[in-house]
Motif scaffolding. Structure first.
Motif, PDB file in Angstrom:
ATOM      1  N   HIS A 127      72.895 -17.292  82.776  1.00  0.00           N
ATOM      2  CA  HIS A 127      72.410 -17.741  84.083  1.00  0.00           C
ATOM      3  C   HIS A 127      72.281 -16.561  85.048  1.00  0.00           C
ATOM      4  O   HIS A 127      73.032 -16.456  86.035  1.00  0.00           O
ATOM      5  N   PRO A 128      71.321 -15.680  84.803  1.00  0.00           N
ATOM      6  CA  PRO A 128      71.149 -14.531  85.709  1.00  0.00           C
ATOM      7  C   PRO A 128      70.766 -14.953  87.123  1.00  0.00           C
ATOM      8  O   PRO A 128      70.903 -14.169  88.063  1.00  0.00           O
ATOM      9  N   GLU A 129      70.320 -16.210  87.277  1.00  0.00           N
ATOM     10  CA  GLU A 129      69.946 -16.697  88.614  1.00  0.00           C
ATOM     11  C   GLU A 129      71.142 -16.818  89.548  1.00  0.00           C
ATOM     12  O   GLU A 129      70.967 -16.930  90.773  1.00  0.00           O
ATOM     13  N   PHE A 130      72.354 -16.766  89.015  1.00  0.00           N
ATOM     14  CA  PHE A 130      73.551 -16.849  89.855  1.00  0.00           C
ATOM     15  C   PHE A 130      73.840 -15.532  90.574  1.00  0.00           C
ATOM     16  O   PHE A 130      74.474 -15.525  91.631  1.00  0.00           O
ATOM     17  N   GLU A 131      73.433 -14.435  89.973  1.00  0.00           N
ATOM     18  CA  GLU A 131      73.832 -13.114  90.440  1.00  0.00           C
ATOM     19  C   GLU A 131      73.403 -12.877  91.890  1.00  0.00           C
ATOM     20  O   GLU A 131      72.218 -12.956  92.239  1.00  0.00           O
ATOM     21  N   GLY A 132      74.397 -12.597  92.742  1.00  0.00           N
ATOM     22  CA  GLY A 132      74.145 -12.235  94.126  1.00  0.00           C
ATOM     23  C   GLY A 132      73.825 -13.381  95.060  1.00  0.00           C
ATOM     24  O   GLY A 132      73.653 -13.160  96.265  1.00  0.00           O
ATOM     25  N   ARG A 133      73.759 -14.612  94.543  1.00  0.00           N
ATOM     26  CA  ARG A 133      73.465 -15.761  95.415  1.00  0.00           C
ATOM     27  C   ARG A 133      74.746 -16.156  96.150  1.00  0.00           C
ATOM     28  O   ARG A 133      75.845 -16.169  95.577  1.00  0.00           O
ATOM     29  N   THR A 134      74.617 -16.502  97.415  1.00  0.00           N
ATOM     30  CA  THR A 134      75.794 -16.911  98.179  1.00  0.00           C
ATOM     31  C   THR A 134      76.165 -18.347  97.836  1.00  0.00           C
ATOM     32  O   THR A 134      75.304 -19.182  97.516  1.00  0.00           O
ATOM     33  N   VAL A 135      77.445 -18.639  97.908  1.00  0.00           N
ATOM     34  CA  VAL A 135      77.937 -19.970  97.609  1.00  0.00           C
ATOM     35  C   VAL A 135      78.999 -20.361  98.627  1.00  0.00           C
ATOM     36  O   VAL A 135      79.756 -19.512  99.120  1.00  0.00           O
TER      37      VAL A 135
END
Length: 331
Positions: free
Chosen positions: A198-206
């Motif tokens: 799931h590279p789409e998780f990288e660096g996304r704020t949560v």
């Protein structure tokens, strides 16, 4: 804040307490270090926030009072004779992912007010208290008659012991260091595998939060749920981190709901139905909700696994949660 939150959640329901609450190695063997590292050398010394604790012989009767300490012991093949059921599972007092590892039902010793007499009646060799409020006074009487393994040195956040630290403390105390290292390595590899998927998780704020009654809150780094998200590549929302003190939970009013807005918002209910939370107008007003990037966790087992902070529970959460998060991001 932890004490206030637990009392407030307890007033709602016993089960709510579990969901309301709830960084690496902090313990190294002293003395016969090589023997301890090999998995069986005693005595061992466990370094804790309250000083060194010496355990003379390999424990056979273990009481687990810290959040998910019982599951840590079970992962190592050790049967606790007593435990604190922090997540209000009932039954055997551990998550469904750990129940089959128990040969018998341990004594339920309670959570906030543990009876020293009840602990003494079990005649334990050691008491595990690795994920706890960190206050020496909490088990002051128990400390008089049995070694208590508290959070490791350096843990300054209440209930802020990470899963790595917990496994390190518990495996050293129980003489299962080698097994503990294997469990840590296995879970690290699993996190790396899922993050790569799931590279789409990288660096996304949560933002990870909980709703209970007329209040809400946001978890901050040091909490196992935020740690879970960060291991997947997410970044805890900086504005929430800035609110943190020495607790892992920031208490907020409903009027502050937009604090939970982030690239991904993950929330779960306490003392209310998930459907009620999903329909909450205030929650649905924040940008992440309007854009479909809000996840309301509605499966109690997944919420408990996500909140467990144990190697066993985290592994269970990794089987389901990443797909849910990915779907919300729409990538």
């Amino acid at each position: 804040m932890e004490q206030r939150l637990i009392r407030r959640a307890t007033a709602l329901t016993a089960g709510a307490l579990a969901l309301a609450l709830s960084t690496s190695c902090g313990a190294e063997p002293a003395g016969d270090g090589e023997g301890a590292a090999a998995g069986g050398g005693f005595p061992v010394t466990v370094e804790t926030v309250h000083g060194d604790v010496e355990i003379a012989e390999k424990p056979t009767d273990v009481v687990a009072l810290g959040w998910s300490d019982a599951e840590a012991a079970l992962a190592l093949g050790v049967q606790p004779v007593g435990l604190s059921d922090w997540q209000a599972y009932g039954g055997k007092g551990v998550g469904p992912w750990a129940e089959d590892l128990l040969d018998a039902e341990p004594a339920d010793l309670g959570t906030m007010e543990v009876s020293a007499e009840a602990v003494a009646n079990l005649d334990p060799d050691v008491v595990l208290n690795t994920r706890s409020d960190g206050q020496e006074s909490t088990l002051s009487t128990v400390r008089e008659f049995v070694p208590v393994v508290d959070p490791p040195q350096g843990v300054e956040v209440s209930y802020g012991t990470t899963w790595r630290q917990q496994m390190t403390q518990v495996s050293l105390a129980l003489g299962e260091v080698e097994k503990g290292e294997e469990l840590i390595a296995d879970l690290e590899a699993r996190f790396a595998e899922v993050a790569a998927e799931h590279p789409e998780f990288e660096g996304r704020t949560v933002a990870v939060g909980a709703f209970y009654g007329d209040r809400l809150g946001a978890y901050v780094p040091g909490d196992s749920r935020v740690d879970f998200m960060e291991e997947l590549g997410f970044e805890s929302k900086p504005e929430i981190n800035d609110l943190a003190g020495d607790e892992f939970y920031v208490d907020l009013g409903l009027e502050e709901v937009e604090t939970l807005d982030a690239d991904l918002t993950v929330v779960f209910p306490i003392g209310m139905e998930a459907a009620e939370l999903a329909d909450n107008e205030l929650l649905n007003s924040i940008p992440s909700a309007r854009d479909g990037r809000l996840v309301v966790l509605d499966d109690p087992d997944l919420v408990n696994a996500f909140s467990s902070g144990s190697t066993l529970g985290i592994a269970h959460a990794l089987d389901e949660a990443p797909q849910v998060f990915s779907a919300a991001l729409g990538d």
